[in-house]
Scaffold this motif. Structure first.
Motif, PDB file in Angstrom:
ATOM      1  N   GLY A 217       1.276  -0.585  -0.430  1.00  0.00           N
ATOM      2  CA  GLY A 217       0.305  -0.044   0.333  1.00  0.00           C
ATOM      3  C   GLY A 217       1.576   0.926  -0.271  1.00  0.00           C
ATOM      4  N   GLY A 218       0.185   2.057  -0.265  1.00  0.00           N
ATOM      5  CA  GLY A 218       0.580   3.870  -0.647  1.00  0.00           C
ATOM      6  C   GLY A 218       0.257   4.924  -0.082  1.00  0.00           C
ATOM      7  N   ARG A 219       0.613   5.853  -0.080  1.00  0.00           N
ATOM      8  CA  ARG A 219      -0.039   7.297   1.226  1.00  0.00           C
ATOM      9  C   ARG A 219      -1.005   6.961   0.417  1.00  0.00           C
ATOM     10  N   GLY A 220      -1.848   6.265  -0.951  1.00  0.00           N
ATOM     11  CA  GLY A 220      -2.951   7.346  -0.770  1.00  0.00           C
ATOM     12  C   GLY A 220      -4.069   6.436   0.400  1.00  0.00           C
ATOM     13  N   ILE A 221      -3.773   5.019   1.165  1.00  0.00           N
ATOM     14  CA  ILE A 221      -4.724   4.376   1.673  1.00  0.00           C
ATOM     15  C   ILE A 221      -4.591   5.301   2.718  1.00  0.00           C
ATOM     16  N   ARG A 245       7.038   4.233   1.053  1.00  0.00           N
ATOM     17  CA  ARG A 245       8.015   4.785   2.069  1.00  0.00           C
ATOM     18  C   ARG A 245       7.135   5.916   3.420  1.00  0.00           C
ATOM     19  N   PRO A 246       5.449   6.521   2.279  1.00  0.00           N
ATOM     20  CA  PRO A 246       5.051   7.482   3.240  1.00  0.00           C
ATOM     21  C   PRO A 246       4.209   6.815   4.322  1.00  0.00           C
ATOM     22  N   PRO A 247       3.495   5.765   3.832  1.00  0.00           N
ATOM     23  CA  PRO A 247       3.315   5.197   5.368  1.00  0.00           C
ATOM     24  C   PRO A 247       3.702   4.390   6.079  1.00  0.00           C
ATOM     25  N   GLY A 260      11.362  -0.745  -1.416  1.00  0.00           N
ATOM     26  CA  GLY A 260      12.226   0.396  -2.194  1.00  0.00           C
ATOM     27  C   GLY A 260      13.753   0.164  -2.487  1.00  0.00           C
ATOM     28  N   LEU A 261      14.774   1.440  -2.392  1.00  0.00           N
ATOM     29  CA  LEU A 261      15.590   1.298  -2.457  1.00  0.00           C
ATOM     30  C   LEU A 261      16.235   1.772  -0.986  1.00  0.00           C
ATOM     31  N   THR A 262      15.814   2.221  -0.110  1.00  0.00           N
ATOM     32  CA  THR A 262      16.223   2.636   1.143  1.00  0.00           C
ATOM     33  C   THR A 262      15.398   1.570   1.710  1.00  0.00           C
ATOM     34  N   LEU A 276      -0.361   3.730  -4.621  1.00  0.00           N
ATOM     35  CA  LEU A 276       0.885   4.422  -4.779  1.00  0.00           C
ATOM     36  C   LEU A 276       1.541   4.139  -5.997  1.00  0.00           C
ATOM     37  N   SER A 277       2.027   5.351  -6.359  1.00  0.00           N
ATOM     38  CA  SER A 277       2.058   5.832  -7.727  1.00  0.00           C
ATOM     39  C   SER A 277       2.877   5.523  -8.150  1.00  0.00           C
ATOM     40  N   GLY A 278       4.036   4.754  -7.925  1.00  0.00           N
ATOM     41  CA  GLY A 278       5.276   3.970  -8.677  1.00  0.00           C
ATOM     42  C   GLY A 278       6.747   4.807  -8.693  1.00  0.00           C
ATOM     43  N   SER A 279       6.361   5.182  -7.600  1.00  0.00           N
ATOM     44  CA  SER A 279       7.855   6.466  -8.223  1.00  0.00           C
ATOM     45  C   SER A 279       9.014   5.577  -8.689  1.00  0.00           C
ATOM     46  N   SER A 280      10.085   5.558  -9.108  1.00  0.00           N
ATOM     47  CA  SER A 280      11.273   5.026  -9.247  1.00  0.00           C
ATOM     48  C   SER A 280      11.858   4.290  -8.431  1.00  0.00           C
ATOM     49  N   LYS A 297      -6.680   5.376  -8.722  1.00  0.00           N
ATOM     50  CA  LYS A 297      -7.510   6.595  -8.993  1.00  0.00           C
ATOM     51  C   LYS A 297      -7.309   7.091 -10.078  1.00  0.00           C
ATOM     52  N   ASP A 298      -5.752   6.908 -10.095  1.00  0.00           N
ATOM     53  CA  ASP A 298      -5.435   7.979 -11.637  1.00  0.00           C
ATOM     54  C   ASP A 298      -4.426   6.859 -12.494  1.00  0.00           C
ATOM     55  N   PRO A 299      -5.137   7.574 -13.768  1.00  0.00           N
ATOM     56  CA  PRO A 299      -5.128   6.810 -14.685  1.00  0.00           C
ATOM     57  C   PRO A 299      -3.538   6.719 -15.262  1.00  0.00           C
TER      58      PRO A 299
HETATM   59  C1  LIG Z   1      16.486   8.578  -2.433  1.00  0.00           C
HETATM   60  C2  LIG Z   1      15.360   8.505  -2.138  1.00  0.00           C
HETATM   61  C3  LIG Z   1      15.331   7.163  -1.698  1.00  0.00           C
HETATM   62  C4  LIG Z   1      13.934   6.259  -1.548  1.00  0.00           C
HETATM   63  N1  LIG Z   1      13.613   5.275  -0.950  1.00  0.00           N
HETATM   64  C5  LIG Z   1      12.805   5.382  -1.150  1.00  0.00           C
HETATM   65  C6  LIG Z   1      11.864   3.305  -0.746  1.00  0.00           C
HETATM   66  O1  LIG Z   1      13.201   2.889  -0.425  1.00  0.00           O
HETATM   67  N2  LIG Z   1      10.584   3.207  -1.244  1.00  0.00           N
HETATM   68  C7  LIG Z   1       9.839   4.183  -1.199  1.00  0.00           C
HETATM   69  O2  LIG Z   1       8.198   3.501  -1.578  1.00  0.00           O
HETATM   70  N3  LIG Z   1       9.695   5.654  -1.480  1.00  0.00           N
HETATM   71  C8  LIG Z   1      11.339   6.165  -1.773  1.00  0.00           C
HETATM   72  N4  LIG Z   1      11.401   7.452  -1.371  1.00  0.00           N
HETATM   73  C9  LIG Z   1      10.443   8.286  -2.115  1.00  0.00           C
HETATM   74  C10 LIG Z   1       9.555   7.742  -3.378  1.00  0.00           C
HETATM   75  O3  LIG Z   1      10.488   8.722  -4.029  1.00  0.00           O
HETATM   76  C11 LIG Z   1       8.216   8.666  -3.333  1.00  0.00           C
HETATM   77  O4  LIG Z   1       7.697   9.915  -3.029  1.00  0.00           O
HETATM   78  C12 LIG Z   1       6.883   8.111  -2.653  1.00  0.00           C
HETATM   79  O5  LIG Z   1       7.624   6.225  -3.307  1.00  0.00           O
HETATM   80  C13 LIG Z   1       6.250   7.552  -2.810  1.00  0.00           C
HETATM   81  O6  LIG Z   1       4.946   6.909  -2.239  1.00  0.00           O
HETATM   82  P1  LIG Z   1       3.307   6.792  -2.553  1.00  0.00           P
HETATM   83  O7  LIG Z   1       3.997   6.011  -4.378  1.00  0.00           O
HETATM   84  O8  LIG Z   1       3.456   5.895  -1.861  1.00  0.00           O
HETATM   85  O9  LIG Z   1       3.148   8.155  -2.450  1.00  0.00           O
HETATM   86  P2  LIG Z   1       2.549   8.927  -3.609  1.00  0.00           P
HETATM   87  O10 LIG Z   1       3.254   9.524  -4.757  1.00  0.00           O
HETATM   88  O11 LIG Z   1       1.859   9.843  -3.601  1.00  0.00           O
HETATM   89  O12 LIG Z   1       1.224   8.180  -4.350  1.00  0.00           O
HETATM   90  C14 LIG Z   1       0.242   8.191  -3.665  1.00  0.00           C
HETATM   91  C15 LIG Z   1      -0.924   7.523  -4.517  1.00  0.00           C
HETATM   92  O13 LIG Z   1      -2.502   6.984  -4.714  1.00  0.00           O
HETATM   93  C16 LIG Z   1      -3.476   6.499  -5.666  1.00  0.00           C
HETATM   94  N5  LIG Z   1      -4.244   7.105  -4.652  1.00  0.00           N
HETATM   95  C17 LIG Z   1      -4.522   8.080  -3.708  1.00  0.00           C
HETATM   96  N6  LIG Z   1      -5.766   8.126  -3.401  1.00  0.00           N
HETATM   97  C18 LIG Z   1      -6.112   7.092  -3.729  1.00  0.00           C
HETATM   98  C19 LIG Z   1      -7.275   5.789  -3.758  1.00  0.00           C
HETATM   99  N7  LIG Z   1      -8.784   6.260  -2.813  1.00  0.00           N
HETATM  100  N8  LIG Z   1      -7.823   4.960  -4.587  1.00  0.00           N
HETATM  101  C20 LIG Z   1      -6.254   4.227  -5.542  1.00  0.00           C
HETATM  102  N9  LIG Z   1      -5.087   5.260  -5.642  1.00  0.00           N
HETATM  103  C21 LIG Z   1      -5.216   6.076  -5.306  1.00  0.00           C
HETATM  104  C22 LIG Z   1      -2.527   8.558  -5.986  1.00  0.00           C
HETATM  105  O14 LIG Z   1      -3.929   8.283  -7.528  1.00  0.00           O
HETATM  106  C23 LIG Z   1      -1.129   8.260  -6.014  1.00  0.00           C
HETATM  107  O15 LIG Z   1      -0.697   7.963  -7.435  1.00  0.00           O
HETATM  108  C24 LIG Z   1      13.002   7.337  -1.734  1.00  0.00           C
HETATM  109  C25 LIG Z   1      12.944   8.907  -1.904  1.00  0.00           C
HETATM  110  C26 LIG Z   1      14.304   8.807  -2.315  1.00  0.00           C
HETATM  111  C27 LIG Z   1      14.754  10.642  -2.664  1.00  0.00           C
END
Ligand SMILES: Cc1cc2nc3c(=O)[nH]c(=O)nc-3n(C[C@H](O)[C@H](O)[C@H](O)COP(=O)(O)OP(=O)(O)OC[C@H]3O[C@@H](n4cnc5c(N)ncnc54)[C@H](O)[C@@H]3O)c2cc1C
Lengths: 332, 265
Positions: A217-221, A245-247, A260-262, A276-280, A297-299
């Motif tokens: 799960g990602g931030r959107g959870i 990472r955010p959760p 992830g990477l770290t 989760l958005s699928g960051s690199s 939710k974001d295509p």
């Molecule tokens: C050097 C470095 C190392 C890092 N290492 C890691 C790592 O190891 N692991 C890691 O995960 N991140 C890491 N990060 C952070 C990374 O860059 C992103 O910030 C992070 O992965 C974003 O997490 P996310 O996808 O959960 O959040 P977001 O990018 O905010 O994505 C949230 C997603 O949830 C979707 N969403 C929201 N609400 C809903 C809903 N109700 N239903 C369906 N979808 C919804 C949105 O459309 C969005 O796509 C690192 C960053 C740096 C700079």
């Protein structure tokens, strides 16, 4: 520089057992040693690690250097550097391989610099350049957006290898190696940064690293509550729950569940990425998964560029219905 | 406490992956439509140094190595509360590896003179190398703890928590030392209005190789032990099958059936 010969693999031992990186390091080490026409050796450091020497030999090491000392029971940077320095002085390897673990990340750069060389961490590919016989070290950079190939001007060429990126060596019990005891002259003063306590924060159930199914799960959870629904699906599929990472930063899940990477690198059969958005940087930890399924939710989310199957929509509506259908299918 | 924190300027690592490009002519990476930022883990290192300063008093000096350093970007540590900013800004410093970069930083640290703790991020978001901190420790001959999430200062030493795969370790490390900082430390503070005003007025100190008394042959590309032979973007053959439905619930059920059919379940 011309003196340096052979491949040395640092075989990490955790709780008395060889870490996965040991067989993976010996697997790739064997290939590199063959390309160079040189020897493959290994080093074991710890307390009671003598017991692992036969296994290491069966995985292909000709010589197994063993530093077995109560001071080395837990990983501490300074005495481990001292041991590796001693072994490197004796063997003069051209290549030193470690795993990209909590230990390898810390130890590889330090031993490389101590030996007057440099290290390349988190390699996903290693090969010998046929022209100059140099090690070509490929590692992800820019959080996984790009890859770089490095060579080293200095010896030894020190690398860590990414978990599950290399094919592990298979044991051949008929293979016997030569065990060489290492006395690095350790004293309690060898320890500068001193380990005083270890605190485990493992989640219950299947370990994330071993799970065949990961529900992530990602931030959107949105909170800890939401993750209970992910746990339910993970349990149903006999898998484990992870997070971006955010959760973890927000305390919805233990920090040890970050992928992830770290965080942790996983390569399950099935990876279900939810909100989760699928960051690199996140994808660095799961792109080795066999099948990635995305719910977002974001295509336009990047995860749909990485996934094999996807549903666009609100996870709060999709996940319960998905779990219910999976339950029904598994029962049938 | 004299605290020195090393932090760099990078292209925005959180820009959408689709905006990331490599210019084949220069072998340099860019992201379209996003301004450079302070390296995120470096920012956690700044936060860690400010926490120590709050607890024990002292001075925080930020050191930044690079070229084309945008003042509003590299001044962020000042606006967060750092006391001084030293820039190693010169062509001679860049395009190096960890070793030549750390050599310049270590020379600057020696020139600053007094140090109890040197802090860096656990790894930079561009190189993902994770080695500048350990290299500085080796050059200065002092101990180092990596991937640190908590720091407590005791008498002549620090007690730190180091993240490991299945939890964390508690390590006691004598001062002076190097610590590399991870995000589990907790979010870096936002600059205050007062901090931003102070940072605006403060001129950074700029040191050229001659100021550090280091031979240019030891810096940048010529001082490197590792060479980058190639930088490229991996090809993605990914094609995602989007499963639809009249309602979210229907799409969800169809997804489960499709996974079953594909023998994924
Ligand atoms: C050097 C470095 C190392 C890092 N290492 C890691 C790592 O190891 N692991 C890691 O995960 N991140 C890491 N990060 C952070 C990374 O860059 C992103 O910030 C992070 O992965 C974003 O997490 P996310 O996808 O959960 O959040 P977001 O990018 O905010 O994505 C949230 C997603 O949830 C979707 N969403 C929201 N609400 C809903 C809903 N109700 N239903 C369906 N979808 C919804 C949105 O459309 C969005 O796509 C690192 C960053 C740096 C700079």
């Amino acid at each position: 520089m011309a003196d340096n010969m052979g491949v040395l693999v640092f075989c990490e031992v955790t709780n008395g057992k060889l870490a996965g990186s040991a067989a993976e390091g010996l697997g790739i080490g064997k290939q590199l040693a063959a390309s160079l026409g040189q020897e493959l050796n290994a080093v074991l450091i710890g307390s009671g690690v003598n017991a692992n020497a036969d296994m290491v030999a069966s995985l292909g090491a000709a010589k197994v250097y063993v530093a077995d000392d109560p001071i080395l029971k837990d990983y501490q940077t300074d005495p481990y550097i001292q041991v590796l320095q001693k072994v490197a002085a004796e063997m003069k390897p051209a290549i030193l391989i470690l795993g990209q673990s909590s230990v390898g990340r810390d130890l590889a750069p330090r031993i490389a610099f101590r030996l007057g060389s440099s290290a390349t961490l988190d390699c996903i590919e290693l090969a010998i350049d046929p022209a100059g016989k140099k090690l070509l070290m490929t590692k992800p950079v820019y959080g996984g957006n790009a890859r770089a190939i490095f060579t080293s001007v200095t010896m030894p060429q020190v690398v860590t290898i990414r978990t599950k990126a290399m094919t592990p060596a298979q044991p051949d019990p008929s293979k016997k190696g030569q065990v060489i005891k290492v006395d690095a002259g350790l004293t309690p003063d060898s320890v500068k940064a001193k380990l005083v306590n270890k605190v485990a924060q493992q989640a219950e159930g299947v370990r994330l690293e071993d799970a065949a199914v990961v529900v992530c799960g990602g931030r959107g959870i949105g909170g800890a509550e939401g993750f209970k629904q992910l746990d339910e699906l993970a349990k149903l599929l006999k898998g484990a729950t992870g997070a971006s990472r955010p959760p973890c930063d927000n305390g919805w899940l233990p920090q040890t569940q970050q992928i992830g990477l770290t965080g942790k690198i996983v390569a399950p059969e099935l990876y279900i990425a939810i909100a989760l958005s699928g960051s690199s940087q996140h994808m660095s930890g799961c792109s080795g998964s066999k099948t990635i399924v995305a719910i977002n939710k974001d295509p336009e989310a990047n995860i749909f560029r990485e996934a094999r199957f996807g549903v666009v929509g609100d996870w709060k509506k999709i996940l319960p219905a998905f779990t219910a259908k999976v339950k029904e299918l598994l029962a049938a | 406490m004299n605290l020195i924190v090393c932090v760099k300027q990078v292209i925005d690592p959180e820009a959408p992956p689709a905006s990331f490009k490599i210019d084949p002519a220069t072998n340099k990476a860019t992201v379209q439509g996003a301004a450079p930022v302070i390296d995120p883990y470096g920012e956690y290192a700044v936060e860690a140094s400010l926490k120590i300063k709050e607890a024990k008093g002292g001075k925080v000096t930020a050191v930044c190595l690079g070229t084309a350093l945008q003042r509003e970007v590299v001044k962020k540590p000042l606006s967060m509360g750092a006391d001084d900013l030293v820039l190693l800004e010169d062509e001679a410093y860049v395009n190096g590896d960890t070793w030549s970069t750390a050599s310049a930083l270590a020379a600057a640290i020696k020139k600053i003179g007094a140090y109890d703790i040197i802090l860096t991020g656990r790894e930079a978001s561009d190189t993902n190398a994770g080695q500048v901190g350990p290299a500085i420790a080796e050059i200065l001959g002092i101990p180092c703890a990596t991937i640190v999430k908590k720091i407590e200062i005791l008498d002549g030493k620090a007690r730190v928590e180091r993240m490991v795969a299945d939890g964390y370790e508690v390590i006691e490390i004598p001062l002076p030392c190097v610590l590399t900082i991870t995000n589990e430390l907790g979010e870096p503070r936002y600059p205050t209005i007062k901090g931003i005003m102070m940072a605006k007025r403060k001129e950074p100190i700029v040191w050229k190789p001659a100021d550090l008394g280091v031979d240019a042959a030891k810096l940048g590309a010529s001082g490197s032990r590792a060479k980058m032979a190639k930088l490229f973007q991996p090809v993605k053959e990914g094609k995602c099958e989007i499963i639809g439905g009249d309602t979210p619930e229907e799409a969800a059920a169809k997804l489960a059936m499709r996974l079953r059919e594909a023998k994924v379940l």
